[in-house]
Write a protein that holds these residues in place. Structure first.
Motif, PDB file in Angstrom:
ATOM      1  N   LEU A  34       0.852  -1.003  -0.100  1.00 21.48           N
ATOM      2  CA  LEU A  34      -0.003   0.002   0.066  1.00 21.48           C
ATOM      3  C   LEU A  34       0.768   1.442  -0.053  1.00 21.48           C
ATOM      4  CD1 LEU A  34      -2.824  -0.999   2.330  1.00 21.48           C
ATOM      5  CD2 LEU A  34      -2.999  -1.206  -0.037  1.00 21.48           C
ATOM      6  N   LYS A  35       1.862   1.051   0.863  1.00 23.91           N
ATOM      7  CA  LYS A  35       2.819   2.392   0.845  1.00 23.91           C
ATOM      8  C   LYS A  35       3.412   2.734  -0.583  1.00 23.91           C
ATOM      9  CE  LYS A  35       6.742   4.202   3.139  1.00 23.91           C
ATOM     10  NZ  LYS A  35       8.128   3.905   4.128  1.00 23.91           N
ATOM     11  N   GLN A  36       3.921   1.554  -1.089  1.00 25.44           N
ATOM     12  CA  GLN A  36       4.458   1.901  -2.438  1.00 25.44           C
ATOM     13  C   GLN A  36       3.438   2.303  -3.577  1.00 25.44           C
ATOM     14  OE1 GLN A  36       5.552  -2.389  -3.101  1.00 25.44           O
ATOM     15  NE2 GLN A  36       7.697  -1.607  -3.359  1.00 25.44           N
ATOM     16  N   ILE A  37       2.122   1.953  -3.503  1.00 25.67           N
ATOM     17  CA  ILE A  37       1.222   2.270  -4.217  1.00 25.67           C
ATOM     18  C   ILE A  37       0.688   3.699  -4.048  1.00 25.67           C
ATOM     19  CG2 ILE A  37      -1.418   2.119  -5.067  1.00 25.67           C
ATOM     20  CD1 ILE A  37      -0.986  -0.920  -4.277  1.00 25.67           C
ATOM     21  N   ALA A  38       0.756   4.142  -2.628  1.00 29.27           N
ATOM     22  CA  ALA A  38       0.552   5.425  -2.244  1.00 29.27           C
ATOM     23  C   ALA A  38       1.489   6.551  -2.955  1.00 29.27           C
ATOM     24  CB  ALA A  38       0.319   5.565  -0.781  1.00 29.27           C
ATOM     25  N   GLU A  39       2.840   6.151  -2.787  1.00 25.65           N
ATOM     26  CA  GLU A  39       3.767   6.935  -3.255  1.00 25.65           C
ATOM     27  C   GLU A  39       3.824   7.182  -4.809  1.00 25.65           C
ATOM     28  OE1 GLU A  39       7.241   5.197  -1.832  1.00 25.65           O
ATOM     29  OE2 GLU A  39       7.147   5.720   0.213  1.00 25.65           O
ATOM     30  N   THR A  46      -4.383   5.436   3.359  1.00 21.98           N
ATOM     31  CA  THR A  46      -5.569   5.372   3.576  1.00 21.98           C
ATOM     32  C   THR A  46      -6.474   5.540   2.595  1.00 21.98           C
ATOM     33  OG1 THR A  46      -5.289   6.129   5.667  1.00 21.98           O
ATOM     34  CG2 THR A  46      -7.727   6.112   4.986  1.00 21.98           C
ATOM     35  N   ALA A  47      -6.126   6.618   1.431  1.00 15.53           N
ATOM     36  CA  ALA A  47      -6.769   6.720   0.341  1.00 15.53           C
ATOM     37  C   ALA A  47      -6.887   5.666  -0.804  1.00 15.53           C
ATOM     38  CB  ALA A  47      -6.362   7.970  -0.373  1.00 15.53           C
ATOM     39  N   VAL A  48      -5.431   4.874  -0.756  1.00 14.91           N
ATOM     40  CA  VAL A  48      -5.390   3.686  -1.449  1.00 14.91           C
ATOM     41  C   VAL A  48      -5.970   2.694  -0.824  1.00 14.91           C
ATOM     42  CG1 VAL A  48      -3.384   1.966  -2.003  1.00 14.91           C
ATOM     43  CG2 VAL A  48      -2.855   4.421  -2.427  1.00 14.91           C
ATOM     44  N   ALA A  49      -5.999   2.286   0.318  1.00 11.29           N
ATOM     45  CA  ALA A  49      -7.052   1.217   0.878  1.00 11.29           C
ATOM     46  C   ALA A  49      -8.307   1.711   0.511  1.00 11.29           C
ATOM     47  CB  ALA A  49      -6.857   1.457   2.622  1.00 11.29           C
ATOM     48  N   GLY A  50      -8.843   2.650   0.585  1.00  9.57           N
ATOM     49  CA  GLY A  50     -10.275   2.921   0.169  1.00  9.57           C
ATOM     50  C   GLY A  50     -10.612   2.575  -1.380  1.00  9.57           C
ATOM     51  N   LEU A  51      -9.590   2.985  -2.214  1.00 10.19           N
ATOM     52  CA  LEU A  51      -9.664   2.607  -3.400  1.00 10.19           C
ATOM     53  C   LEU A  51      -9.667   1.124  -3.850  1.00 10.19           C
ATOM     54  CD1 LEU A  51      -6.869   5.072  -5.226  1.00 10.19           C
ATOM     55  CD2 LEU A  51      -9.388   5.108  -5.458  1.00 10.19           C
ATOM     56  N   LEU A  52      -8.776   0.475  -2.960  1.00 11.85           N
ATOM     57  CA  LEU A  52      -8.712  -1.068  -3.205  1.00 11.85           C
ATOM     58  C   LEU A  52     -10.044  -1.595  -2.601  1.00 11.85           C
ATOM     59  CD1 LEU A  52      -5.392  -1.702  -1.987  1.00 11.85           C
ATOM     60  CD2 LEU A  52      -6.115  -2.255  -4.192  1.00 11.85           C
ATOM     61  N   HIS A  53     -10.549  -1.032  -1.732  1.00  7.84           N
ATOM     62  CA  HIS A  53     -11.830  -1.642  -1.080  1.00  7.84           C
ATOM     63  C   HIS A  53     -13.028  -1.351  -2.130  1.00  7.84           C
ATOM     64  CE1 HIS A  53     -14.816  -2.562   2.049  1.00  7.84           C
ATOM     65  NE2 HIS A  53     -15.578  -1.612   1.687  1.00  7.84           N
ATOM     66  N   ARG A  54     -13.326  -0.093  -2.532  1.00  9.19           N
ATOM     67  CA  ARG A  54     -14.320   0.177  -3.549  1.00  9.19           C
ATOM     68  C   ARG A  54     -14.085  -0.512  -4.852  1.00  9.19           C
ATOM     69  NH1 ARG A  54     -12.937   5.007  -1.290  1.00  9.19           N
ATOM     70  NH2 ARG A  54     -12.092   5.523  -3.147  1.00  9.19           N
ATOM     71  N   GLY A  55     -12.982  -0.846  -5.139  1.00  2.67           N
ATOM     72  CA  GLY A  55     -12.689  -1.676  -6.505  1.00  2.67           C
ATOM     73  C   GLY A  55     -13.137  -3.009  -6.364  1.00  2.67           C
ATOM     74  N   LEU A  56     -12.640  -3.515  -5.205  1.00  2.00           N
ATOM     75  CA  LEU A  56     -12.810  -4.836  -5.060  1.00  2.00           C
ATOM     76  C   LEU A  56     -14.372  -5.366  -4.912  1.00  2.00           C
ATOM     77  CD1 LEU A  56     -10.197  -6.255  -2.617  1.00  2.00           C
ATOM     78  CD2 LEU A  56     -10.341  -6.815  -5.154  1.00  2.00           C
ATOM     79  N   LYS A  57     -15.133  -4.352  -4.218  1.00  2.00           N
ATOM     80  CA  LYS A  57     -16.287  -4.412  -4.057  1.00  2.00           C
ATOM     81  C   LYS A  57     -17.232  -4.106  -5.538  1.00  2.00           C
ATOM     82  CE  LYS A  57     -20.513  -2.373  -1.455  1.00  2.00           C
ATOM     83  NZ  LYS A  57     -20.799  -1.448  -0.643  1.00  2.00           N
ATOM     84  N   SER A  58     -16.717  -3.407  -6.212  1.00  2.00           N
ATOM     85  CA  SER A  58     -17.407  -3.171  -7.439  1.00  2.00           C
ATOM     86  C   SER A  58     -16.939  -4.301  -8.466  1.00  2.00           C
ATOM     87  CB  SER A  58     -16.733  -1.970  -8.311  1.00  2.00           C
ATOM     88  OG  SER A  58     -17.149  -0.994  -7.809  1.00  2.00           O
ATOM     89  N   LEU A  59     -15.810  -5.105  -8.464  1.00  2.00           N
ATOM     90  CA  LEU A  59     -15.296  -6.110  -9.118  1.00  2.00           C
ATOM     91  C   LEU A  59     -16.089  -7.492  -8.823  1.00  2.00           C
ATOM     92  CD1 LEU A  59     -11.691  -6.094  -9.305  1.00  2.00           C
ATOM     93  CD2 LEU A  59     -13.186  -5.966 -11.234  1.00  2.00           C
ATOM     94  N   LYS A  60     -16.420  -7.615  -7.523  1.00  2.00           N
ATOM     95  CA  LYS A  60     -17.338  -8.593  -7.027  1.00  2.00           C
ATOM     96  C   LYS A  60     -18.689  -8.655  -7.646  1.00  2.00           C
ATOM     97  CE  LYS A  60     -14.793  -9.737  -2.782  1.00  2.00           C
ATOM     98  NZ  LYS A  60     -14.835  -9.317  -1.293  1.00  2.00           N
ATOM     99  N   GLY A  61     -19.235  -7.251  -7.528  1.00  2.00           N
ATOM    100  CA  GLY A  61     -20.573  -7.116  -8.002  1.00  2.00           C
ATOM    101  C   GLY A  61     -20.657  -7.470  -9.400  1.00  2.00           C
ATOM    102  N   VAL A  62     -19.797  -7.115 -10.307  1.00  2.53           N
ATOM    103  CA  VAL A  62     -19.811  -7.292 -11.631  1.00  2.53           C
ATOM    104  C   VAL A  62     -19.493  -8.986 -11.903  1.00  2.53           C
ATOM    105  CG1 VAL A  62     -18.362  -7.049 -13.821  1.00  2.53           C
ATOM    106  CG2 VAL A  62     -18.807  -5.023 -12.439  1.00  2.53           C
ATOM    107  N   LEU A  63     -18.538  -9.557 -11.301  1.00  5.50           N
ATOM    108  CA  LEU A  63     -18.248 -11.007 -11.657  1.00  5.50           C
ATOM    109  C   LEU A  63     -19.542 -11.881 -11.072  1.00  5.50           C
ATOM    110  CD1 LEU A  63     -14.396 -10.745 -10.755  1.00  5.50           C
ATOM    111  CD2 LEU A  63     -15.446 -10.848 -13.243  1.00  5.50           C
ATOM    112  N   ASN A  64     -20.040 -11.436  -9.777  1.00  9.66           N
ATOM    113  CA  ASN A  64     -21.005 -12.303  -9.355  1.00  9.66           C
ATOM    114  C   ASN A  64     -22.603 -12.096  -9.943  1.00  9.66           C
ATOM    115  OD1 ASN A  64     -19.054 -13.615  -7.833  1.00  9.66           O
ATOM    116  ND2 ASN A  64     -19.445 -12.364  -6.104  1.00  9.66           N
ATOM    117  N   GLY A  65     -22.502 -10.970 -10.546  1.00 14.48           N
ATOM    118  CA  GLY A  65     -23.888 -10.675 -11.124  1.00 14.48           C
ATOM    119  C   GLY A  65     -24.739  -9.998 -10.186  1.00 14.48           C
TER     120      GLY A  65
END
Length: 67
Positions: A34-39, A46-65
């Motif tokens: 996360l630190k490397q991505i943030a840099e 914290t912002a990167v963690a939020g991006l990952l959380h929202r991104g995974l949630k969106s991916l799960k929604g798309v992939l699971n229907g």
């Protein structure tokens, strides 16, 4: 089947906002911390963690229907 799954994942990744897609690709596909991505993205960890959380949630929604 694996090829179809990979194609579906690639399509779902492309549908994400750029920042979410970049964070997911760097963390899960390239193994960056996360630190490397943030840099790299000039964001807080914290912002990167939020991006990952929202991104995974969106991916799960798309992939699971629809639920």
């Amino acid at each position: 089947v694996e090829h179809e799954d990979a194609m579906q994942l690639a399509s779902a990744l492309e549908a994400l906002p750029d920042t979410q897609r970049q964070a997911i690709e760097l963390h899960y596909l390239k193994g960056w911390s996360l630190k490397q991505i943030a840099e790299q993205m000039e964001k807080s960890v914290t912002a990167v963690a939020g991006l990952l959380h929202r991104g995974l949630k969106s991916l799960k929604g798309v992939l699971n229907g629809p639920a």
